[in-house]
Structures are given as structure tokens and as C-alpha cells.
Design a protein around this motif. Structure first.
Motif, PDB file in Angstrom:
ATOM      1  N   GLU A   1     -13.504  50.791 -10.743  1.00  0.00           N
ATOM      2  CA  GLU A   1     -13.825  50.074  -9.510  1.00  0.00           C
ATOM      3  C   GLU A   1     -12.651  49.213  -9.051  1.00  0.00           C
ATOM      4  OE1 GLU A   1     -17.339  47.921 -10.442  1.00  0.00           O
ATOM      5  OE2 GLU A   1     -18.692  49.654 -10.221  1.00  0.00           O
ATOM      6  N   LEU A   2     -11.995  48.554 -10.006  1.00  0.00           N
ATOM      7  CA  LEU A   2     -10.843  47.730  -9.655  1.00  0.00           C
ATOM      8  C   LEU A   2      -9.714  48.582  -9.092  1.00  0.00           C
ATOM      9  CD1 LEU A   2     -10.653  45.174 -12.639  1.00  0.00           C
ATOM     10  CD2 LEU A   2     -11.139  44.668 -10.235  1.00  0.00           C
ATOM     11  N   SER A   3      -9.467  49.728  -9.704  1.00  0.00           N
ATOM     12  CA  SER A   3      -8.408  50.620  -9.227  1.00  0.00           C
ATOM     13  C   SER A   3      -8.683  51.062  -7.792  1.00  0.00           C
ATOM     14  CB  SER A   3      -8.292  51.839 -10.146  1.00  0.00           C
ATOM     15  OG  SER A   3      -7.303  52.722  -9.690  1.00  0.00           O
ATOM     16  N   GLU A   4      -9.924  51.449  -7.523  1.00  0.00           N
ATOM     17  CA  GLU A   4     -10.276  51.893  -6.167  1.00  0.00           C
ATOM     18  C   GLU A   4     -10.171  50.747  -5.166  1.00  0.00           C
ATOM     19  OE1 GLU A   4     -14.124  53.790  -6.293  1.00  0.00           O
ATOM     20  OE2 GLU A   4     -13.172  55.759  -6.545  1.00  0.00           O
ATOM     21  N   ALA A   5     -10.633  49.550  -5.569  1.00  0.00           N
ATOM     22  CA  ALA A   5     -10.592  48.397  -4.664  1.00  0.00           C
ATOM     23  C   ALA A   5      -9.159  48.003  -4.332  1.00  0.00           C
ATOM     24  CB  ALA A   5     -11.336  47.219  -5.292  1.00  0.00           C
ATOM     25  N   LEU A   6      -8.264  48.097  -5.318  1.00  0.00           N
ATOM     26  CA  LEU A   6      -6.859  47.789  -5.069  1.00  0.00           C
ATOM     27  C   LEU A   6      -6.222  48.829  -4.145  1.00  0.00           C
ATOM     28  CD1 LEU A   6      -5.867  46.698  -8.692  1.00  0.00           C
ATOM     29  CD2 LEU A   6      -5.775  45.227  -6.658  1.00  0.00           C
ATOM     30  N   GLN A   7      -6.618  50.078  -4.299  1.00  0.00           N
ATOM     31  CA  GLN A   7      -6.053  51.137  -3.463  1.00  0.00           C
ATOM     32  C   GLN A   7      -6.521  51.044  -2.016  1.00  0.00           C
ATOM     33  OE1 GLN A   7      -5.685  55.224  -5.143  1.00  0.00           O
ATOM     34  NE2 GLN A   7      -6.651  54.339  -6.957  1.00  0.00           N
ATOM     35  N   ASP A   8      -7.832  50.780  -1.817  1.00  0.00           N
ATOM     36  CA  ASP A   8      -8.338  50.770  -0.437  1.00  0.00           C
ATOM     37  C   ASP A   8      -8.270  49.389   0.217  1.00  0.00           C
ATOM     38  OD1 ASP A   8     -10.586  49.287  -1.311  1.00  0.00           O
ATOM     39  OD2 ASP A   8     -11.811  51.086  -1.589  1.00  0.00           O
ATOM     40  N   GLY A   9      -7.757  48.394  -0.534  1.00  0.00           N
ATOM     41  CA  GLY A   9      -7.568  47.068   0.047  1.00  0.00           C
ATOM     42  C   GLY A   9      -8.801  46.206   0.069  1.00  0.00           C
ATOM     43  N   SER A  10      -9.865  46.604  -0.623  1.00  0.00           N
ATOM     44  CA  SER A  10     -11.104  45.822  -0.599  1.00  0.00           C
ATOM     45  C   SER A  10     -11.181  44.792  -1.726  1.00  0.00           C
ATOM     46  CB  SER A  10     -12.313  46.765  -0.692  1.00  0.00           C
ATOM     47  OG  SER A  10     -12.306  47.493  -1.919  1.00  0.00           O
ATOM     48  N   TYR A  11     -10.185  44.783  -2.612  1.00  0.00           N
ATOM     49  CA  TYR A  11     -10.212  43.810  -3.721  1.00  0.00           C
ATOM     50  C   TYR A  11     -10.031  42.401  -3.164  1.00  0.00           C
ATOM     51  CZ  TYR A  11      -8.466  40.841  -7.466  1.00  0.00           C
ATOM     52  OH  TYR A  11      -8.275  39.785  -8.335  1.00  0.00           O
ATOM     53  N   THR A  12     -10.924  41.508  -3.554  1.00  0.00           N
ATOM     54  CA  THR A  12     -10.850  40.101  -3.162  1.00  0.00           C
ATOM     55  C   THR A  12     -11.078  39.240  -4.399  1.00  0.00           C
ATOM     56  OG1 THR A  12     -11.745  40.610  -0.969  1.00  0.00           O
ATOM     57  CG2 THR A  12     -11.787  38.303  -1.664  1.00  0.00           C
ATOM     58  N   PRO A  13     -10.168  38.353  -4.728  1.00  0.00           N
ATOM     59  CA  PRO A  13     -10.379  37.502  -5.909  1.00  0.00           C
ATOM     60  C   PRO A  13     -11.544  36.553  -5.710  1.00  0.00           C
ATOM     61  CG  PRO A  13      -8.451  36.777  -4.676  1.00  0.00           C
ATOM     62  CD  PRO A  13      -8.886  38.074  -4.063  1.00  0.00           C
ATOM     63  N   GLN A  14     -12.258  36.289  -6.797  1.00  0.00           N
ATOM     64  CA  GLN A  14     -13.375  35.352  -6.752  1.00  0.00           C
ATOM     65  C   GLN A  14     -12.874  33.932  -6.989  1.00  0.00           C
ATOM     66  OE1 GLN A  14     -15.837  38.097  -9.516  1.00  0.00           O
ATOM     67  NE2 GLN A  14     -17.355  36.962  -8.363  1.00  0.00           N
ATOM     68  N   ALA A  15     -13.735  32.963  -6.797  1.00  0.00           N
ATOM     69  CA  ALA A  15     -13.361  31.565  -6.992  1.00  0.00           C
ATOM     70  C   ALA A  15     -13.000  31.312  -8.456  1.00  0.00           C
ATOM     71  CB  ALA A  15     -14.517  30.658  -6.564  1.00  0.00           C
ATOM     72  N   VAL A  16     -12.231  30.268  -8.657  1.00  0.00           N
ATOM     73  CA  VAL A  16     -11.797  29.865 -10.000  1.00  0.00           C
ATOM     74  C   VAL A  16     -12.694  28.732 -10.490  1.00  0.00           C
ATOM     75  CG1 VAL A  16      -9.926  28.807 -11.332  1.00  0.00           C
ATOM     76  CG2 VAL A  16      -9.413  30.556  -9.613  1.00  0.00           C
ATOM     77  N   ARG A  17     -13.188  28.869 -11.707  1.00  0.00           N
ATOM     78  CA  ARG A  17     -14.016  27.807 -12.288  1.00  0.00           C
ATOM     79  C   ARG A  17     -13.113  26.722 -12.864  1.00  0.00           C
ATOM     80  NH1 ARG A  17     -16.700  26.772 -17.322  1.00  0.00           N
ATOM     81  NH2 ARG A  17     -15.995  28.736 -18.249  1.00  0.00           N
ATOM     82  N   ARG A  18     -13.311  25.479 -12.452  1.00  0.00           N
ATOM     83  CA  ARG A  18     -12.494  24.363 -12.922  1.00  0.00           C
ATOM     84  C   ARG A  18     -13.190  23.675 -14.102  1.00  0.00           C
ATOM     85  NH1 ARG A  18      -8.697  20.395 -11.074  1.00  0.00           N
ATOM     86  NH2 ARG A  18      -7.801  22.135  -9.918  1.00  0.00           N
ATOM     87  N   LYS A  19     -12.424  23.488 -15.158  1.00  0.00           N
ATOM     88  CA  LYS A  19     -12.927  22.778 -16.329  1.00  0.00           C
ATOM     89  C   LYS A  19     -11.888  21.755 -16.742  1.00  0.00           C
ATOM     90  CE  LYS A  19     -14.787  23.505 -20.981  1.00  0.00           C
ATOM     91  NZ  LYS A  19     -15.083  24.503 -22.046  1.00  0.00           N
TER      92      LYS A  19
END
Length: 438
Positions: A93-111
Motif C-alpha cells: 500500500e505504501l509503495s502504491e501511495a508513493l507512486q500515485d502521489g496519495s501518500y500523506t504523512p500522519q500527525a506526530v505524537r508529542r511526548k
């Protein structure tokens, strides 16, 4: 690389050739790319790198690294173990998302991580999926940056370590570079300007999709316990890509000081400049202050100063050690941190037998010694005595007797040899063995 890139093919560069590229990911960096790395690419910029990132082999290798590092779950609460259960599907899924441009990073959890003195260090925890993609990008671009970086930089780089940096400092001090600029950048990882950092990236990489990925991570939303916000500067400590970007931003400072003849040793944002006289050290500090202003960074006013390493009461801290009065010791903060760990494991009411307590202590003591064994020997030996006193207090408690185990009678009842027979690691014995083997 684009079709326009000229790659000299006369010399086939192997993974262990010349500059020592044995650490590179050979599923990404083949001989042709390494040749381009060593000999240079047209225009000094790299094109068409994103396809190396989304390759199944690159993502699989990145996942192996993330799995080995373990780590906590991100904002989506997906653990490394949960990702592993369906790793093949997620990587596809990550490979396909990177290829078609749909990959979006999620928020970062702060600790927030306690770091002593009532202070905390903010730690950003990306999701496992984002850590996989960041690791893939890092494995693709790191050799490009490594070809540029100066030998004075030691932090978070392949085949380099704290001990290498400390050896360099030690050697320079012995050679007479005893006037030292001890510098500290205030909140460095939180203050790196995004626009200036991205401008530096664009001077090296011309792959728009890869640059967009990195820019996306810089502007990832951060979620704390009571708030969420989008940063306008800084790189989150804890993100895989952050140390590489942090080194890149300080690279111009490394070049500037080298071109002006200064001897600097830097480990990430912690650095010292070693000079032969006080006047040169003051000039070096002025150079650093001027560069910091240009880079929109600030030196910590209370932690930046010029010292004479030979003088008592002066000196400087670097990577856990204290350099003062011509001697190399342990930084006070490092010593207190070890004592706090020992104290936690040796409570009089711990209810554990001596063998179990020693088994828990030994890995900590051995690891600490292996790092600090080049400190002034008596500092190490004093810590041995502290450990044995804590253990004698436990033995007194088990006999239902009060006391902290520091009397002569306690020492006579449970001598040093008693703990040696019980298997306790001692720094003195380790130090003597190291001396004999030199």
C-alpha cells in the motif's frame, strides 16, 4: 539521476571502494550510482530519486530497520507488532501511495521525556508507516549528503561515533589546542528555519516529489496531550529523517570554520572549537555568532563560552565527559544519572536476593564503564564503593537491621571480595585488565 546526468564509467566503484561505502544499501546504490556519487553528477544536483524510494526492496529494507529499532506507536496507535502482522500488505500500500502521489504523512505524537533538573525533552513519535517511508528516503539520500559532509562532523553518521569525536578532541588538546570555544545552540532541533533548510535541499536534489515528501514531514501536525499545532520551524526529535536534516543545516558552518582554519569537532548540535590561544578562540566564537545570526539560530548565552582547558575552574563538557585542569573526567550530570539508576535498583526494601540485584546492575555498570573508561580512574573507583555500600544496606535490611551499610563493621562482614565472588562487575578490575592489555 536524469538522462542528462553524465556518469563516468571508466572506473567501476565497488561498495568497499575508496571512501568506504560498504554501509550503503546495495539494493539502491549500485556501482553506476556509486560512480556518479564519487565522480559527481551534472550540475551537482540529483534527479529521479523517488522511484528508488517506492521500490518494494527499498521499503522492505526500511521496514527491517524500523522493526529492529522497535519504538512506540504513533498517533494511530499501531504498534510495530501490529504492522508486522500484515507487513506485506502495508508495504504494498505504501509503495502504491508513493507512486500515485496519495501518500500523506500522519500527525506526530508529542511526548515529553524527563532529562533531569525538572526539565523535559520533547520527543516526536511518527507512525510506524511514516517511519518506514522516512527510513526509505534516508537510505536513498544519505550517501549523497555523506559525500558532502565534513570530517569534523561525527553525530548520527555511518561509521562514526561519540568515541571517534572524543578521540579527536583528546588528540587536539594534547597537541596544544587548549583554548576552547564551548558552544550550545539554543533549542536547535525546534528552531531550524524550514525555508532555509529546504533551500539547502534544493541545491542538492532536484526531484520535486522527493522534496515534497521531506517538506511534508517538516510541516506534519504535532499532537500533544493538551494541544495540536502545525510547526513553522524545526524538525521533530524522534523522526528518522531529523538527524540527517539537522546535520545538513549545520554543514555550511562546518565548511566556514574549516575554510578559516579552525579545528572544530561537532556531534549533531553539540560542538567545540579548539584553538592554540585565547585570541583565536574569541575570533572563532565571533565567526560562529555571525553565522548563527545568518542561519536564524541562537547560541545559548549561559552555555557558550571560551575556556582554557588547563585552568582549574574552567574546562568544558562534551559528550558526557568533563575536560578540565588537563584531565578528562566524567561530567557531573552523567555521574548523577548513573547514581540515580543504581539507587533505583538497590532500594533497601527491594525484596530481592543479592544475586538478582547484581544481575540487574551488571549490564548498566558494564555499559557505563565501556563508555567512560577513559575518565580519571579514581572517579570510576569511587562509584564501585558507592555500589557496594548500597548492596550492604540491602543485606542489613534482609537481616532486619537498620543502617545504610557504610560502617567499618559492615565492610568487614561483607568485604569487597564477597561481592566479587557474587559476580558483581567492578570498574576497578575492568580498568586494571584494560591497562594490562594495552
Amino acid at each position: 539521476m536524469s538522462k542528462e546526468t553524465t556518469v563516468p564509467m571508466a572506473k567501476q566503484v565497488s561498495s568497499t571502494d575508496g571512501a568506504g561505502w560498504s554501509w550503503v544499501e546495495r539494493r539502491i546504490w549500485n556501482d553506476r550510482m556509486l560512480a556518479a556519487l564519487v565522480n559527481g553528477v551534472k550540475g551537482g544536483k540529483w534527479f529521479s530519486l523517488i522511484d528508488k524510494v517506492w521500490r518494494p526492496s527499498t521499503l522492505a529494507g526500511a521496514w527491517e530497520r524500523v522493526r529492529a529499532n522497535k519504538g512506540a506507536a504513533g498517533i494511530d496507535e499501531q504498534s510495530v507488532q501490529a504492522f508486522e502482522a500484515q507487513a506485506e500488505r502495508y508495504l504494498h500500500e505504501l509503495s502504491e501511495a508513493l507512486q500515485d502521489g496519495s501518500y500523506t504523512p500522519q500527525a506526530v505524537r508529542r511526548k515529553e521525556i524527563p532529562k533531569g533538573g525538572g526539565k523535559v525533552r520533547p520527543l516526536g513519535i511518527p507512525t510506524v508507516k511514516d517511519r518506514v517511508v522516512q527510513t526509505a528516503v534516508k537510505r536513498v539520500v544519505e550517501p549523497i549528503f555523506e559525500q558532502l559532509f565534513e570530517p569534523t562532523s561525527y553525530g548520527f553518521r555511518p561509521k562514526r561515533s561519540c568515541k571517534d569525536a572524543l578521540r579527536e578532541v583528546d588528540g587536539l588538546l594534547r597537541d596544544g589546542y587548549v583554548h576552547v570555544v564551548d558552544a550550545d545552540i539554543q533549542s536547535y532541533f525546534d528552531c531550524i528555519p524550514h525555508d532555509k533548510l529546504c533551500a539547502q535541499l534544493e541545491q542538492i536534489i532536484s526531484d520535486g516529489r522527493l522534496l515534497a515528501l521531506i517538506q511534508g514531514w517538516l510541516s506534519q501536525e504535532i499532537v500533544g496531550e493538551m494541544a495540536r499545532w502545525t510547526p513553522t520551524q524545526g524538525t521533530p526529535q524522534g523522526a528518522v529523517i531529523s538527524p540527517l536534516l539537522a546535520n545538513l543545516y549545520l554543514h555550511p558552518l562546518d565548511v566556514r570554520l574549516r575554510e578559516r582554519g579552525y579545528r572544530m569537532v561537532r556531534f549533531a548540535d553539540d560542538f567545540v572549537i579548539l584553538c592554540r590561544d585565547a585570541a583565536q578562540a574569541e575570533q572563532a566564537l565571533a565567526e560562529v555568532q555571525a553565522w548563527m545570526e545568518e542561519a536564524e539560530l541562537t547560541l545559548h548565552p549561559d552555555k557558550t563560552h571560551v575556556v582554557d582547558y588547563r585552568a582549574q575552574g574552567q574546562g568544558f563538557d562534551f559528550l558526557g565527559y568533563r575536560f578540565e585542569s588537563g584531565r578528562r573526567g566524567v561530567r557531573d550530570k552523567s555521574r548523577k544519572a548513573l547514581r540515580a539508576k543504581i539507587k533505583k535498583l538497590t532500594k533497601r526494601s527491594c525484596g530481592q536476593g543479592l544475586a538478582r540485584v547484581i544481575a540487574r546492575l551488571n549490564p548498566i555498570l558494564r555499559g557505563w564503564y565501556n563508555y567512560f573508561k577513559h575518565a580519571f580512574k579514581w572517579e570510576l573507583f569511587v562509584l564501585d564503593g558507592y555500589v557496594r555500600r548500597r548492596l550492604r544496606a540491602i543485606l542489613r535490611k534482609q537481616e532486619k537491621r537498620p543502617g545504610m551499610g557504610g560502617t567499618h563493621a559492615d565492610h568487614k562482614r561483607w568485604p569487597n571480595a564477597y561481592f566479587a565472588r557474587a559476580g558483581l562487575f567492578t570498574m576497578k578490575e575492568a580498568w586494571l585488565l584494560d591497562v594490562q592489555s594495552r
